[in-house]
Structure formats: structure tokens, C-alpha cells
Design an enzyme around this catalytic site. Structure first.
Site, short mmCIF file in Angstrom:
data_model
loop_
_atom_site.label_atom_id
_atom_site.label_comp_id
_atom_site.label_asym_id
_atom_site.label_seq_id
_atom_site.Cartn_x
_atom_site.Cartn_y
_atom_site.Cartn_z
CG ASP A 84 -1.95 1.02 1.28
OD1 ASP A 84 -2.40 1.44 0.20
OD2 ASP A 84 -2.35 1.42 2.40
CG HIS A 85 -0.31 4.94 -0.01
ND1 HIS A 85 -0.66 5.89 -0.94
CD2 HIS A 85 -1.46 4.63 0.65
CE1 HIS A 85 -1.95 6.15 -0.85
NE2 HIS A 85 -2.46 5.39 0.10
CG HIS A 172 -5.12 7.84 3.68
ND1 HIS A 172 -4.20 8.43 2.87
CD2 HIS A 172 -5.50 6.70 3.06
CE1 HIS A 172 -4.03 7.68 1.79
NE2 HIS A 172 -4.81 6.63 1.88
CG HIS A 202 -6.20 4.94 -1.54
ND1 HIS A 202 -5.10 4.44 -0.90
CD2 HIS A 202 -6.14 4.47 -2.80
CE1 HIS A 202 -4.40 3.70 -1.76
NE2 HIS A 202 -5.01 3.71 -2.93
N GLY A 204 -11.27 4.61 2.90
CA GLY A 204 -12.62 4.04 3.03
C GLY A 204 -13.27 4.24 4.39
P1 13P Z 1 -8.43 4.71 5.97
O1 13P Z 1 -7.39 4.51 7.03
O2 13P Z 1 -9.01 6.07 5.96
O3 13P Z 1 -9.47 3.65 6.00
O4 13P Z 1 -7.68 4.59 4.56
C1 13P Z 1 -7.05 3.39 4.21
C2 13P Z 1 -6.29 3.52 2.94
O5 13P Z 1 -6.70 4.20 2.02
C3 13P Z 1 -5.04 2.79 2.81
O6 13P Z 1 -4.38 3.08 1.61
#
Ligand code: 13P
Length: 282
Positions: A84-85, A172, A202, A204
Site C-alpha cells: 500500500d502506497h 485517510h 482510498h 474508506g
Molecule cells: P483509511 O485509514 O481512511 O481507512 O484509509 C485506508 C487507505 O486508504 C489505505 O491506503
């Protein structure tokens, strides 16, 4: 069953639902998410940030744990292990460590540098059978949800990536009270400009259900959730300790102490899988 995320997301796009990416932090997180996806017969993506990867002592540890746990639990639904990222270096490290999917987040580079690095990583990922996500229009960590430029999205989507994260006012963590909501006009433009590539939402956590459904109807096929599982885990653990249960009998045993949090993660993941519509789509 560990797989890359390409087919599960193409199926989601065509079937008008989304697959959840739930970020993992440790063994409890991984186990709760895998068991819930299996129970609901849903495909699932396990997200690993670079920070969480470091916390778990490195990407190799994570890949070994996930592979072994997937086997030991007899998981038959499709599971992707996804960075992720990722940074450029992190993405390369995950390919070597045995991940099945990577995200390269070049959104903070100039568009030309984002294009150059993404192009290189697309070739590397595909050579090794991994899927790859790229990002345009940085997704803020605070109160500054950005909106991606559709022309830039088209440029990055055209590089052979498998799915695209594009900022549409999402952020986020928890949304501030004065958040304006998702920008559906921008999402529609991005969707039209990117040849129906599966789009990733992203941030969510805390997006109202109706907005989630509308986003899915406009091409979102993957939704990332991290903070919400952390909040449910923390809340259930606090209740257990505040009720003094860790002081009763062997309530301090980590298998007991962490159990309410693990159950709370399961409940959150179940709720999201049902909302995203991926139950029984394995
Ligand atoms: P949240 O922590 O806001 O649910 O976002 C998660 C996310 O987008 C991880 O890349």
C-alpha cells in the site's frame, strides 16, 4: 489462495461491486481478515503499508506469514497480498519478497517522473506475475482531499497498470466534520478518461454507505479500509481492560486479551464486505 489482484478487480468492475483492501498490522489482523473473507466467500486484498511492513520486521516476514497462514487456515477464496502506497524501492522489495501485488505511489512526483517510475515498475511487476496500482492526485492525510486531473489519470492509466487510485476529495483517517464529501463529477470524468480501468477508492473509513454505493456505480472496484479496523480493535480492547477482564483468571493471556479486538476486526470486515457487494463472489 494467494493470487494477484487483476482478475478479482476486473470481475468486480464488470459485476458492479468492489473488493475490500484491509490493511494488516500483525497476525491477529491477518487471521481475522482471512477468516471473514472465507466465511463470506469473498475475494480480499491484504494491504501492507511500508510502516506496517517495517513493524512486522520486513516484507519477507509478512509474505512468509501470509502464505503460511493462507495454507494453514485452508483459505480457498482469492487473496492478494498488496503493498500500500509503496515507494519505488519498497515496490521492488515487495516483488522480491513474494508479494502478489504492489502499489507505486508516485503522486508526489512531477507527472513526468511519476510516468517514468511507474512504467519501469509495471514491467517489473508483470514480469513476476504481480498486479500493480498507481496513483494520481495525492490523497491527503488531513483536511485537504485533492482531486486528480483526468488528463494525468489517462496518462498513468495508459501505462499498463492494472488499477488506478485517483484523488476525488477522499482522505485517510477520520473525515473532519466539515468534509465536503466525494467529488462524483470528478470521479465520472476520471472514469470516462481512463478506458474503464478498475478505480481504487482510498480512505474508506467513515465514508457514508450511500457515497460508497455511488462510487462503485461510477467505476470504483477496490476500496481501502485501514483506520476503521484499528478503531474497532482499540475500542473492544479498551472495553475488555476497563471491565477488569484481564485481571480475572488468566485474562491477561494474549490469546484472551487480544480476542475481543480480533472479533471486532472480523465484524468491521464483514460489514464492509457486505456493503461493497463482494460476498459470494469468490
Ligand atoms: P483509511 O485509514 O481512511 O481507512 O484509509 C485506508 C487507505 O486508504 C489505505 O491506503
Amino acid at each position: 489462495m494467494l493470487v494477484n489482484a487483476t482478475n478479482m478487480l476486473l470481475k468486480a468492475r464488470d459485476g458492479h461491486y468492489a473488493v475490500g483492501q484491509f490493511n494488516i498490522n500483525n497476525l491477529e489482523w491477518t487471521k481475522s481478515i482471512l477468516l471473514t473473507a472465507q466465511e463470506l466467500n469473498s475475494p480480499v486484498i491484504l494491504g501492507v503499508s511500508e510502516g506496517a511492513g517495517k513493524y512486522m520486521t520486513g516484507f519477507k516476514t509478512v509474505a512468509a506469514m501470509v502464505k503460511a497462514m493462507d495454507e494453514s487456515l485452508g483459505i480457498t477464496v482469492p487473496v492478494a497480498l498488496h503493498l500500500d502506497h509503496g515507494t519505488y524501492e519498497g515496490a521492488k522489495a515487495c516483488v522480491a519478497a513474494g508479494f502478489t501485488s504492489i502499489m507505486f505511489d508516485g503522486s508526489h512526483y512531477s507527472i513526468d517522473e511519476n510516468v517514468a517510475k511507474t512504467t519501469e515498475l509495471v514491467a517489473l511487476a508483470h514480469d513476476h506475475g504481480l498486479s500493480i496500482e498507481a496513483e494520481v492526485g495525492s490523497i491527503g492525510g488531513e483536511e485537504d482531499g485533492e482531486v486528480a486531473d483526468p488528463a494525468e489519470c489517462a496518462k498513468i492509466a495508459g501505462l499498463g497498470i492494472d488499477f488506478l487510485a485517483a484523488g476525488i476529495g477522499n482522505i485517510h483517517g477520520k473525515y473532519p466534520a466539515n468534509w465536503k464529501g466525494l467529488d462524483f463529477v470528478a470521479l465520472d470524468k476520471i472514469h470516462n478518461a481512463t478506458d474503464n480501468i478498475p478505480l481504487v477508492l482510498h480512505g474508506g473509513t467513515g465514508i457514508p454507505d450511500e457515497m460508497i454505493k455511488k462510487a462503485i456505480s461510477l467505476g470504483v472496484s477496490k476500496i481501502n479500509v485501514n483506520t476503521e479496523c484499528q478503531l474497532s480493535f482499540a475500542d473492544a480492547t479498551r472495553k475488555y481492560i476497563e471491565a477488569g477482564k484481564d485481571l480475572e483468571g488468566k485474562g491477561f493471556d494474549p490469546r484472551k486479551l487480544l480476542a475481543p479486538g480480533a472479533e471486532a476486526i472480523k465484524a468491521t470486515v464483514r460489514e464492509k464486505i457486505e456493503l461493497f457487494g463482494s460476498a459470494n463472489k469468490a
